[in-house]
Design an enzyme around this catalytic site. Structure first.
Site, PDB file in Angstrom:
ATOM      1  N   GLY A 223       0.834  -1.184   0.000  1.00  0.00           N
ATOM      2  CA  GLY A 223       0.000   0.000   0.000  1.00  0.00           C
ATOM      3  C   GLY A 223       0.875   1.242   0.000  1.00  0.00           C
ATOM      4  O   GLY A 223       2.022   1.203   0.461  1.00  0.00           O
TER       5      GLY A 223
ATOM      6  N   GLN B  86       3.104  10.007   0.960  1.00  0.00           N
ATOM      7  CA  GLN B  86       4.395   9.299   1.025  1.00  0.00           C
ATOM      8  C   GLN B  86       5.265   9.555  -0.192  1.00  0.00           C
ATOM      9  O   GLN B  86       6.454   9.232  -0.178  1.00  0.00           O
ATOM     10  CB  GLN B  86       4.167   7.788   1.156  1.00  0.00           C
ATOM     11  CG  GLN B  86       3.548   7.391   2.481  1.00  0.00           C
ATOM     12  CD  GLN B  86       3.431   5.889   2.572  1.00  0.00           C
ATOM     13  OE1 GLN B  86       2.464   5.314   2.106  1.00  0.00           O
ATOM     14  NE2 GLN B  86       4.440   5.249   3.145  1.00  0.00           N
TER      15      GLN B  86
ATOM     16  N   CYS C 203       6.209   0.326   7.569  1.00  0.00           N
ATOM     17  CA  CYS C 203       5.801   1.410   6.675  1.00  0.00           C
ATOM     18  C   CYS C 203       6.977   1.791   5.782  1.00  0.00           C
ATOM     19  O   CYS C 203       8.112   1.874   6.265  1.00  0.00           O
ATOM     20  CB  CYS C 203       5.363   2.614   7.516  1.00  0.00           C
ATOM     21  SG  CYS C 203       4.835   4.019   6.528  1.00  0.00           S
ATOM     22  N   LEU C 204       6.698   2.027   4.521  1.00  0.00           N
ATOM     23  CA  LEU C 204       7.767   2.411   3.591  1.00  0.00           C
ATOM     24  C   LEU C 204       8.391   3.753   3.968  1.00  0.00           C
ATOM     25  O   LEU C 204       9.492   4.069   3.521  1.00  0.00           O
ATOM     26  CB  LEU C 204       7.230   2.474   2.158  1.00  0.00           C
ATOM     27  CG  LEU C 204       6.720   1.148   1.564  1.00  0.00           C
ATOM     28  CD1 LEU C 204       6.207   1.359   0.152  1.00  0.00           C
ATOM     29  CD2 LEU C 204       7.817   0.091   1.584  1.00  0.00           C
TER      30      LEU C 204
ATOM     31  N   HIS D  68      -4.253   1.762   7.734  1.00  0.00           N
ATOM     32  CA  HIS D  68      -2.867   2.262   7.774  1.00  0.00           C
ATOM     33  C   HIS D  68      -2.674   3.355   6.721  1.00  0.00           C
ATOM     34  O   HIS D  68      -2.122   4.429   7.014  1.00  0.00           O
ATOM     35  CB  HIS D  68      -1.906   1.095   7.541  1.00  0.00           C
ATOM     36  CG  HIS D  68      -0.460   1.476   7.456  1.00  0.00           C
ATOM     37  ND1 HIS D  68       0.474   1.078   8.378  1.00  0.00           N
ATOM     38  CD2 HIS D  68       0.222   2.235   6.550  1.00  0.00           C
ATOM     39  CE1 HIS D  68       1.662   1.579   8.043  1.00  0.00           C
ATOM     40  NE2 HIS D  68       1.535   2.275   6.928  1.00  0.00           N
ATOM     41  N   GLU D  69      -3.123   3.076   5.494  1.00  0.00           N
ATOM     42  CA  GLU D  69      -2.918   4.052   4.414  1.00  0.00           C
ATOM     43  C   GLU D  69      -3.751   5.303   4.631  1.00  0.00           C
ATOM     44  O   GLU D  69      -3.294   6.423   4.367  1.00  0.00           O
ATOM     45  CB  GLU D  69      -3.243   3.428   3.053  1.00  0.00           C
ATOM     46  CG  GLU D  69      -2.402   2.220   2.671  1.00  0.00           C
ATOM     47  CD  GLU D  69      -0.911   2.448   2.816  1.00  0.00           C
ATOM     48  OE1 GLU D  69      -0.450   3.595   2.700  1.00  0.00           O
ATOM     49  OE2 GLU D  69      -0.188   1.474   3.068  1.00  0.00           O
TER      50      GLU D  69
ATOM     51  N   HIS E 111      -2.226   7.889   6.762  1.00  0.00           N
ATOM     52  CA  HIS E 111      -1.282   8.787   6.086  1.00  0.00           C
ATOM     53  C   HIS E 111      -1.979  10.051   5.578  1.00  0.00           C
ATOM     54  O   HIS E 111      -1.337  11.097   5.431  1.00  0.00           O
ATOM     55  CB  HIS E 111      -0.610   8.084   4.904  1.00  0.00           C
ATOM     56  CG  HIS E 111       0.490   7.145   5.297  1.00  0.00           C
ATOM     57  ND1 HIS E 111       1.622   7.559   5.957  1.00  0.00           N
ATOM     58  CD2 HIS E 111       0.641   5.810   5.105  1.00  0.00           C
ATOM     59  CE1 HIS E 111       2.420   6.513   6.158  1.00  0.00           C
ATOM     60  NE2 HIS E 111       1.846   5.446   5.652  1.00  0.00           N
TER      61      HIS E 111
HETATM   62 NI    NI Z   1       2.776   3.528   5.711  1.00  0.00          NI
END
Ligand code: NI
Length: 176
Positions: free
Chosen positions: A49, A54, A96-97, A138-139, A142
């Site tokens: 995701g 991000q 998380c990225l 989660h997304e 953001h």
């Molecule tokens: Ni994340």
């Protein structure tokens, strides 16, 4: 076009409230290219995701996909709103990225219902459970400037990746 740079924790863009997308822009070539670039960025970084903040674009856009058992189809959420949270909760390891090398346990509602517009500009109403529901929450965090570490209730589970692999990998949980 192509993969985009990922904003890392500490970058103020990750702490902003993302703007809604003007519906008239969704069909434009540039917006469709942006969605493709987000998918490419997500895949290249082995994520399931990715939210637009991000990649330093403070807009309400999320892309997600996860192949295999327990996975979910390619999904694009534009201007999403969660309209139902189940009282049942589940705990899962998250990563998380935008937060390199760390994992932590987060407890979230197990099932949610989300209303959004897809990349064709069509309104959708989706109920999701399990990993799909975790990833959506989660997304969407953001989009309101939240990271999974903000959602952790037990910071003693904060774990570096090597230690995760050594001590916790056998747990029946999934890293996103
Ligand atoms: Ni994340």
């Amino acid at each position: 076009m192509g993969a985009l740079n990922i904003a890392k924790v500490g970058n103020p863009v990750l702490r902003k409230i993302a703007d809604p997308v003007e519906p008239g822009r969704i069909g434009s070539r540039s917006f469709q290219n942006f969605i493709d670039d987000m998918f490419e960025t997500m895949v290249q970084n082995e994520g399931i995701g990715l939210a637009a903040p991000q990649v330093s674009r403070s807009e309400q856009v999320v892309v997600m996909a996860c192949e295999g058992e327990g996975g979910f189809p390619e999904t694009v959420l534009i201007n999403p709103k969660i309209v139902y949270y189940s009282p049942q909760v589940g705990e899962m390891w998250e990563g998380c990225l935008s937060v390199d090398n760390l994992r932590g346990k987060v407890t979230r509602p197990s099932t949610i219902r989300v209303q959004y517009v897809d990349r064709d500009g069509v309104p959708q109403d989706l109920e999701a459970s399990g990993l799909y529901a975790v990833c959506i929450q989660h997304e969407m965090d953001h989009l309101v400037g939240k990271l999974f570490v903000d959602r952790m209730t037990d910071m003693s589970t904060l774990t570096q990746l090597a230690e995760f692999d050594e001590y916790w990998k056998q747990e029946p949980a999934t890293v996103i």
